[in-house]
Scaffold this motif. Sequence first.
Motif, mmCIF file in Angstrom:
data_model
loop_
_atom_site.group_PDB
_atom_site.id
_atom_site.type_symbol
_atom_site.label_atom_id
_atom_site.label_comp_id
_atom_site.label_asym_id
_atom_site.label_seq_id
_atom_site.Cartn_x
_atom_site.Cartn_y
_atom_site.Cartn_z
ATOM 1 N N GLN A 106 46.164 48.770 42.193
ATOM 2 C CA GLN A 106 45.702 47.792 41.209
ATOM 3 C C GLN A 106 46.679 46.626 41.087
ATOM 4 O OE1 GLN A 106 44.851 51.150 38.141
ATOM 5 N NE2 GLN A 106 43.506 49.482 37.529
ATOM 6 N N ASN A 107 47.618 46.555 41.986
ATOM 7 C CA ASN A 107 48.664 45.538 41.928
ATOM 8 C C ASN A 107 48.079 44.186 42.337
ATOM 9 O OD1 ASN A 107 51.033 44.162 41.814
ATOM 10 N ND2 ASN A 107 52.094 45.359 43.367
ATOM 11 N N THR A 108 47.781 43.360 41.342
ATOM 12 C CA THR A 108 47.107 42.093 41.606
ATOM 13 C C THR A 108 48.134 41.018 41.938
ATOM 14 O OG1 THR A 108 45.452 42.807 40.002
ATOM 15 C CG2 THR A 108 45.295 40.550 40.777
ATOM 16 N N ASP A 109 48.705 41.155 43.115
ATOM 17 C CA ASP A 109 49.561 40.111 43.654
ATOM 18 C C ASP A 109 49.471 40.194 45.172
ATOM 19 O OD1 ASP A 109 51.162 42.246 44.394
ATOM 20 O OD2 ASP A 109 52.807 41.768 43.051
ATOM 21 N N GLY A 110 50.168 39.333 45.854
ATOM 22 C CA GLY A 110 50.119 39.353 47.305
ATOM 23 C C GLY A 110 48.829 38.808 47.891
ATOM 24 N N SER A 111 48.028 38.122 47.077
ATOM 25 C CA SER A 111 46.783 37.513 47.554
ATOM 26 C C SER A 111 45.936 38.520 48.335
ATOM 27 C CB SER A 111 47.092 36.296 48.439
ATOM 28 O OG SER A 111 47.798 35.323 47.720
ATOM 29 N N ARG A 112 45.722 39.692 47.747
ATOM 30 C CA ARG A 112 45.065 40.756 48.502
ATOM 31 C C ARG A 112 43.865 41.391 47.817
ATOM 32 N NH1 ARG A 112 50.395 44.690 48.251
ATOM 33 N NH2 ARG A 112 50.886 44.293 46.079
ATOM 34 N N SER A 113 43.424 40.870 46.674
ATOM 35 C CA SER A 113 42.325 41.523 45.974
ATOM 36 C C SER A 113 41.054 41.544 46.807
ATOM 37 C CB SER A 113 42.070 40.835 44.629
ATOM 38 O OG SER A 113 43.106 41.118 43.715
ATOM 39 N N SER A 617 50.487 32.135 55.837
ATOM 40 C CA SER A 617 51.027 33.166 54.957
ATOM 41 C C SER A 617 49.881 33.960 54.364
ATOM 42 C CB SER A 617 51.892 32.556 53.840
ATOM 43 O OG SER A 617 51.126 31.713 52.996
ATOM 44 N N PHE A 618 50.146 35.224 54.078
ATOM 45 C CA PHE A 618 49.128 36.111 53.506
ATOM 46 C C PHE A 618 47.864 36.103 54.362
ATOM 47 C CE2 PHE A 618 52.025 34.580 50.314
ATOM 48 C CZ PHE A 618 52.494 35.769 49.765
ATOM 49 N N THR A 619 48.071 35.934 55.674
ATOM 50 C CA THR A 619 47.079 35.951 56.756
ATOM 51 C C THR A 619 46.129 34.756 56.728
ATOM 52 O OG1 THR A 619 45.315 37.319 55.747
ATOM 53 C CG2 THR A 619 47.191 38.486 56.714
ATOM 54 N N ALA A 620 46.409 33.748 55.909
ATOM 55 C CA ALA A 620 45.608 32.516 55.885
ATOM 56 C C ALA A 620 46.422 31.373 56.476
ATOM 57 C CB ALA A 620 45.169 32.183 54.466
ATOM 58 N N TYR A 621 45.724 30.351 56.948
ATOM 59 C CA TYR A 621 46.352 29.198 57.592
ATOM 60 C C TYR A 621 46.057 27.963 56.740
ATOM 61 C CZ TYR A 621 46.069 32.503 61.474
ATOM 62 O OH TYR A 621 46.169 33.619 62.277
ATOM 63 N N PRO A 712 38.380 38.365 55.663
ATOM 64 C CA PRO A 712 38.894 37.591 54.530
ATOM 65 C C PRO A 712 40.412 37.659 54.449
ATOM 66 C CG PRO A 712 37.012 38.910 53.857
ATOM 67 C CD PRO A 712 37.375 39.363 55.244
ATOM 68 N N ALA A 713 41.029 36.526 54.214
ATOM 69 C CA ALA A 713 42.486 36.437 54.097
ATOM 70 C C ALA A 713 42.868 36.145 52.653
ATOM 71 C CB ALA A 713 43.016 35.352 55.025
ATOM 72 N N GLY A 714 44.164 36.029 52.399
ATOM 73 C CA GLY A 714 44.627 35.673 51.070
ATOM 74 C C GLY A 714 44.311 34.227 50.754
ATOM 75 N N VAL A 715 44.264 33.914 49.464
ATOM 76 C CA VAL A 715 43.924 32.562 49.032
ATOM 77 C C VAL A 715 44.873 32.042 47.951
ATOM 78 C CG1 VAL A 715 42.172 31.176 47.849
ATOM 79 C CG2 VAL A 715 41.485 32.747 49.668
ATOM 80 N N GLY A 716 45.272 32.874 47.005
ATOM 81 C CA GLY A 716 46.017 32.399 45.843
ATOM 82 C C GLY A 716 47.374 31.799 46.156
#
Length: 750
Positions: A106-113, A617-621, A712-716
């Motif tokens: 439930q750790n809502t960080d790392g742009s991974r939800s 970063s966080f698998t997004a470009y 889907p990659a990270g966004v935040g």
Amino acid sequence: MSTFTAVENISRRDVLKLFGAAGGGLALGATGMAWSPMAIAQDRQASLNLFVAIGEDNKVYLTCHRSEMGQGIRTGIPQVLADELEAEWDNVVVVQGLADERYGSQNTDGSRSIRKHYTTMRQMGATARTMLESAAANEWRVDPSEVYAKAGRIHHKGSNKSLSFGELAMKASALPTPEESEVTLKSADKFNFIGKSPRSVDIDAIVDGSAEYGYDIKVPNMLYASISRPPVLGSDVESFDEIAARKVAGVLDIVKLPVPQGAPLFQALGGVAVIASNSWSAVEGRKALNIKWTKADNDSHDSKAYLAELVTKVQGNSGQPGKVVRKYGNTPTNWQGDDVVNATYTVPYLAHAMMEPPAAVANVTKDSCEVWACTQTPQSTQANVAGVLGLKKEQVKVNVTMLGGGFGRKSKPDFSVEAALLSKQLERPVKVSWSREDDIQNGYYHAISAQHYQAKFADDKVTNLLARTGFPSISSTFAEGVDEPSGGELDLGFVDVPLALESMQLEVVKAKAHSRIGWMRSVCNIQHGFGIGSFVDELAVKANKPCLQMWREMLGKARQETFSDQGFEYGNYGETLADHPVDVGRYHGVIDKLEQLVNEQGKPGKNQGWGFAIHRSFTAYVGIATLVEVNDNSLNVIKSIGVIDAGLVVNPDRVHSQTEGSIIFGLSLAMMGEITYKDGKVEQSNYHNYPVLRMPQSPEIITHIIDSDANPAGVGEPGVPPVAPSLTNAIFAATGKRYRDLPLSHHLDV
């Protein structure tokens, strides 16, 4: 798409009343995945493992196990679920999940939800749909292949017969949960909600003020606490004026909190808590304490002197060699001559400075504790509170409120631990509300850092690169004696840039921590993105080439980089390279689109210039282009363009807004963000001397999402790292002056 109206924050017990004990329905938990097995909620004591629930009233209940802090996850998760379920959007009701390890992380960080839960949520929705279809097939005595779900009903292909989800819910709940292999996910061309931008499910409550944040929580018989914490990490209370504090009307008690031993972890910092019947009295009583603090090892910490030491180390002038963390090719021994470029970049300590400071309420009884908190990590809150109280995790209930921003600060549950300690001692519910000053002066800081880069040219092409980075590690917060970054921190924009050169050698130097170091939005990508993003521009200037062309050349041809045989194992944000490859072709796609969008803007005017930077970063470009104007040493940021390739996008509106927010966040840090230490103490205290971007400073922002069918990659977070280098590169383009040390407020009027 119709307007979403059925948003409710309701408890598990309320859900049971709605579709279980009070009427009947279908409740599903994920199976065959990381979560608990399915449970049918037919009594008031059902375990909290509800993910999909369908009531006889046709409402579809989704437990959102992630924390909402403005990123829109309470909209995104229901979109994915509703799509596979074939639910009607207006019938979806969001239920905020409590802390429970059966949810998985439930750790809502790392742009991974979305990145981590997209497939699982699709499976959950499809599983529920399959069971409803099976129930309808049984009812009509037909083969399941003859029925299908659409818009909240199950239809029979061979007739006009149909049944609503609510009519089938009870019968479906009696069926065995199908195996994953028996569940078919929809093809992308059949999506109803994924890829669309419905209105945020929480927007009405946010706008009308009814949304409940951590600061809003009130429970019966509650006391208020204001805590004066040690100004220097490791110091303790020597004396304080308890008599003066107790004279303040409304003050009920004074509690001294012990200073934690060992690594900081998520422990309460210690200090003195003033307990009162209202928040004003608690704050006023605290002002009267007149605390004297003991000496501590960190009393001599001076951030200016410390940064100078880091610069000396990364430049290789300390006499201590750096530790090699990535290497390929033959590193040159001679770094002298006109074909060599050297540059050192620094970033100061930074604070999260989210709009809502940390706040928590705890109610401790003999054998239990209930917490209400604006937390990004309910499970960590549960575990840490249980640990300090000597309880089992299951004896601690954590209610998750809305978060008025988080940026990683609220994934550290020390503020909930404080509330629990005080409630236990006072035997009443206690609310701990951090002030802005508390937040700025006693937080977990983004690490101060220095990076040094040097490169060699041959025939106007970069052939060799040597770089060093140095900063106190986040690991120092969790273990004593740590004096160099972890591999996971170096993975964040330092060792993972897929440059195709003849040789590359990357090193790390030692750095001792003197404060609590924590992750902040984009974490170490902040300093590493600034370093590499600035240096590529400097190399472009040296070679008399456009910056984006230099990026193309240094990245090389389109390929998937595996970093094999280069001396390190890449963590890739917890993802496999098979699912989220480091795809140089996607870098090029972002560069090409960014270049196109900038060209459409026309040529810059007098004293103006464009700057560029690219970062994964966080698998997004993400690529950022910034247009500035500098007149008489005054900086005006005119326009920012952000291009993001985040794979398949669930909610484009949220991706646009997160990219816009990243630009604002990144500009704030680059232009004005700085925490300084003198005599071990933070010198800043509020927005007047730790400012964030104001409306007159904000540029016009254009964002573009690249269409992609990749995972889907990270966004935040991915939008933040390239902002600072694009800004300083733009300033160079406009003025010919290169700024390598942040913040820019030291050099320009911002």
